[in-house]
Enzyme design. Structure first.
Site, PDB file in Angstrom:
ATOM      1  N   HIS A 284       0.859  -1.180   0.000  1.00  0.00           N
ATOM      2  CA  HIS A 284       0.000   0.000   0.000  1.00  0.00           C
ATOM      3  C   HIS A 284       0.895   1.229   0.000  1.00  0.00           C
ATOM      4  O   HIS A 284       1.725   1.410   0.892  1.00  0.00           O
ATOM      5  CB  HIS A 284      -0.945  -0.007   1.209  1.00  0.00           C
ATOM      6  CG  HIS A 284      -2.016  -1.059   1.087  1.00  0.00           C
ATOM      7  ND1 HIS A 284      -2.499  -1.750   2.161  1.00  0.00           N
ATOM      8  CD2 HIS A 284      -2.671  -1.510  -0.006  1.00  0.00           C
ATOM      9  CE1 HIS A 284      -3.443  -2.601   1.728  1.00  0.00           C
ATOM     10  NE2 HIS A 284      -3.552  -2.479   0.425  1.00  0.00           N
TER      11      HIS A 284
ATOM     12  N   GLU B 184       1.736   3.857   2.959  1.00  0.00           N
ATOM     13  CA  GLU B 184       2.212   3.345   4.244  1.00  0.00           C
ATOM     14  C   GLU B 184       3.740   3.432   4.308  1.00  0.00           C
ATOM     15  O   GLU B 184       4.449   2.433   4.370  1.00  0.00           O
ATOM     16  CB  GLU B 184       1.659   1.917   4.441  1.00  0.00           C
ATOM     17  CG  GLU B 184       0.124   1.944   4.498  1.00  0.00           C
ATOM     18  CD  GLU B 184      -0.549   0.572   4.363  1.00  0.00           C
ATOM     19  OE1 GLU B 184       0.164  -0.451   4.321  1.00  0.00           O
ATOM     20  OE2 GLU B 184      -1.801   0.545   4.284  1.00  0.00           O
TER      21      GLU B 184
ATOM     22  N   ARG C 263      -3.159   4.884  -2.200  1.00  0.00           N
ATOM     23  CA  ARG C 263      -3.031   3.554  -1.598  1.00  0.00           C
ATOM     24  C   ARG C 263      -2.752   2.458  -2.629  1.00  0.00           C
ATOM     25  O   ARG C 263      -1.966   1.539  -2.410  1.00  0.00           O
ATOM     26  CB  ARG C 263      -4.350   3.235  -0.875  1.00  0.00           C
ATOM     27  CG  ARG C 263      -4.565   1.772  -0.476  1.00  0.00           C
ATOM     28  CD  ARG C 263      -5.959   1.634   0.148  1.00  0.00           C
ATOM     29  NE  ARG C 263      -6.359   0.249   0.340  1.00  0.00           N
ATOM     30  CZ  ARG C 263      -6.183  -0.434   1.472  1.00  0.00           C
ATOM     31  NH1 ARG C 263      -5.541   0.119   2.483  1.00  0.00           N
ATOM     32  NH2 ARG C 263      -6.611  -1.673   1.587  1.00  0.00           N
TER      33      ARG C 263
ATOM     34  N   HIS D  38       2.379  -3.492   6.885  1.00  0.00           N
ATOM     35  CA  HIS D  38       1.401  -2.423   6.647  1.00  0.00           C
ATOM     36  C   HIS D  38       1.413  -1.421   7.794  1.00  0.00           C
ATOM     37  O   HIS D  38       2.013  -1.649   8.836  1.00  0.00           O
ATOM     38  CB  HIS D  38      -0.013  -3.026   6.552  1.00  0.00           C
ATOM     39  CG  HIS D  38      -0.213  -3.871   5.347  1.00  0.00           C
ATOM     40  ND1 HIS D  38      -0.969  -3.481   4.281  1.00  0.00           N
ATOM     41  CD2 HIS D  38       0.280  -5.095   5.029  1.00  0.00           C
ATOM     42  CE1 HIS D  38      -0.953  -4.414   3.353  1.00  0.00           C
ATOM     43  NE2 HIS D  38      -0.205  -5.418   3.777  1.00  0.00           N
TER      44      HIS D  38
ATOM     45  N   GLU E 166       0.504  -4.704  11.062  1.00  0.00           N
ATOM     46  CA  GLU E 166       0.165  -3.282  10.983  1.00  0.00           C
ATOM     47  C   GLU E 166       1.006  -2.539  12.011  1.00  0.00           C
ATOM     48  O   GLU E 166       0.862  -2.747  13.208  1.00  0.00           O
ATOM     49  CB  GLU E 166      -1.330  -3.057  11.307  1.00  0.00           C
ATOM     50  CG  GLU E 166      -2.310  -3.784  10.400  1.00  0.00           C
ATOM     51  CD  GLU E 166      -2.636  -3.012   9.125  1.00  0.00           C
ATOM     52  OE1 GLU E 166      -2.123  -1.887   8.947  1.00  0.00           O
ATOM     53  OE2 GLU E 166      -3.410  -3.556   8.311  1.00  0.00           O
TER      54      GLU E 166
HETATM   55 ZN   LIG Z   1      -1.958  -1.601   4.145  1.00  0.00          ZN
END
Ligand SMILES: [Zn+2]
Ligand SMILES: *[C@@H]1O[C@H](CO)[C@@H](O)[C@H](O)[C@H]1NC(C)=O
Ligand SMILES: *[C@@H]1O[C@H](CO)[C@@H](O)[C@H](O)[C@H]1NC(C)=O
Length: 416
Positions: free
Chosen positions: A171, A174, A227, A300, A376
């Site tokens: 993404h 990020e 994104r 992420h 994340e």
């Molecule tokens: Zn992501």
């Protein structure tokens, strides 16, 4: 005639570098979703208010983070009040935080005090590939849609090691993910303590610091909060890009993905439609000996989670769920012990939201890699994608400590 000239001018300005989109007085709201009606109401307003979803609640009681341009804020707040949403203003002016993320002067070399461009990251890869040629093997999985090479490195001190595969920045916005993983690479090359030396010497690391190279370049040059990929598959030409972490060939488009090309969660026109994904999976299939990858990580931000399969259902758990949780606990505990940062862990569907067609699901269900995660990184929503550059080193250090704990836990249960 005119349209052709305009088109020509348009293409030309892409070549010269488009003007950067600004986010002056854009606000980010954190909104509690009480019930299905709340959820549907918010999704139905996406276009009318030009909502940009930073993080989406999919279960009653969760919260969503959404960004809004200034001209819609009053109307939107009115709507929230009318329908009794509980909400908080998280970020008052997104642009000020974006400005803080852009260095006044680029150092050009990596020292993890600024966010770097793809060119800078690749120049650094050139450097370490030369300097550490005995342990670093460069690879390229292929080119992106716009023709940029997608580069990775394998770090291996000796033959016969089990491997960990890490893809990062799938993404585009990020940025903390590629910053963190390049720092981790640097740690592996020049280990500063015995724990990390052990990780470097006894595990092979396949790392792709920026998988979504087109989106990443676009997020630097044009739209900071981009994104998706840059594949133009919308027949109307209005919307661009695939959510690459919905494009993998396992239960594609089943749940938690969209068939609307304008959605941030657009799964693509077909499975593995995007070269970034088809080349990643064929690289793993053909260039890495079957069975050597023991852990697959997709990095992420944001939210501070270690997420495992299943993504598509909260009703069932995969056969290796206990092992997945043991190793996730190793990551999370190690990081917490040393730095006090909390990472929650569990399956995507039970912990965050439903998802299908993502990398970790493919790694587990198609490739049989027993420990597959989406991790994340920070934060939990205070600044989200616009973390200041001062946070890079603290985040990278805690994740490095997490990886030490993860490997130790994987060894306890004979994964490695
Ligand atoms: Zn992501
Ligand atoms: C919002 O709450 C008020 C007071 O509790 C109530 O009268 C009203 O019907 C609610 N509105 C909606 C749309 O649920
Ligand atoms: C990769 O290998 C898996 C089996 O391990 C297979 O199902 C899949 O189709 C292959 N994908 C590609 C792109 O070669």
């Amino acid at each position: 005639m005119w349209s052709r000239i305009l088109l020509f001018v348009g293409l030309f300005s892409v070549g010269l570098g488009l003007e950067q989109v600004r986010y002056d007085n854009y606000k980010v709201y954190n909104i509690k979703i009480d019930d299905v009606e709340h959820y549907q109401l918010l999704s139905s307003q996406e276009k009318a208010f030009e909502l940009n979803s930073w993080r989406e609640a999919r279960h009653p009681g969760d919260t969503s983070d959404v960004m809004l341009p200034p001209q819609y804020q009053e109307g939107f707040e009115g709507l929230l009040k009318q329908y009794n949403f509980t909400y908080k203003l998280k970020i008052d002016n997104v642009q000020t935080h974006i400005d803080a993320q852009r260095p006044k002067k680029r150092t050009g070399y990596m020292e993890w005090t600024q966010y770097h461009t793809l060119e800078e990251i690749y120049a650094w890869l050139d450097l370490i590939e030369q300097r550490y040629a005995d342990i670093v093997t460069p690879f390229t999985i292929g080119n992106s849609y716009e023709g940029r090479p997608i580069r990775g490195i394998k770090i291996s001190f000796k033959e016969g090691n089990p491997a960990v595969f890490i893809e990062s920045n799938i993404h585009a916005r990020e940025w903390i993910t590629s910053s963190t993983i390049t720092y981790f690479i640097d740690e592996l090359l020049v280990p500063r303590n015995p724990g990390i030396r052990d990780l470097a010497q006894n595990v092979d690391w396949y790392i792709i610091p920026v998988l979504n190279v087109d989106g990443f370049a676009y997020s630097h040059e044009v739209e900071r909060l981009w994104r998706k990929s840059r594949l133009p598959s919308d027949p109307t030409g209005e919307c661009i890009g695939t959510d690459l972490n919905r494009n993998f060939d396992y239960l594609w488009m089943l749940i938690g993905a969209s068939d609307d090309p304008c959605s941030e969660f657009y799964a693509g026109p077909s499975v593995e439609s995007d070269p970034e994904i088809s080349q990643l999976t064929s690289y793993i299939n053909t260039s890495i000996p079957e069975g050597t990858i023991k852990i697959y990580i997709s990095l992420h931000s944001y939210g501070q989670y270690v997420l495992s399969p299943w993504g598509h259902t909260a009703e069932e758990f995969p056969e290796h769920y206990p092992q997945m949780m043991h190793v996730a606990k190793g990551f999370s505990d190690a990081l917490f012990r040393r730095y006090g940062t909390v990472f929650h862990y569990g399956s995507s569907a039970t912990t965050l939201y439903e998802v299908s067609g993502s990398g970790k699901e493919w790694a587990y269900a198609v490739k049989g890699i027993k420990i597959p995660y989406t991790i994340e990184l920070r934060d939990t929503g205070e600044l989200g994608f616009v973390l200041p550059p001062e946070d890079i080193i603290p985040v990278a250090r805690e994740v490095t400590e997490g990886f030490v704990g993860m490997i130790a836990a994987a060894r306890e249960i004979d994964i490695l």
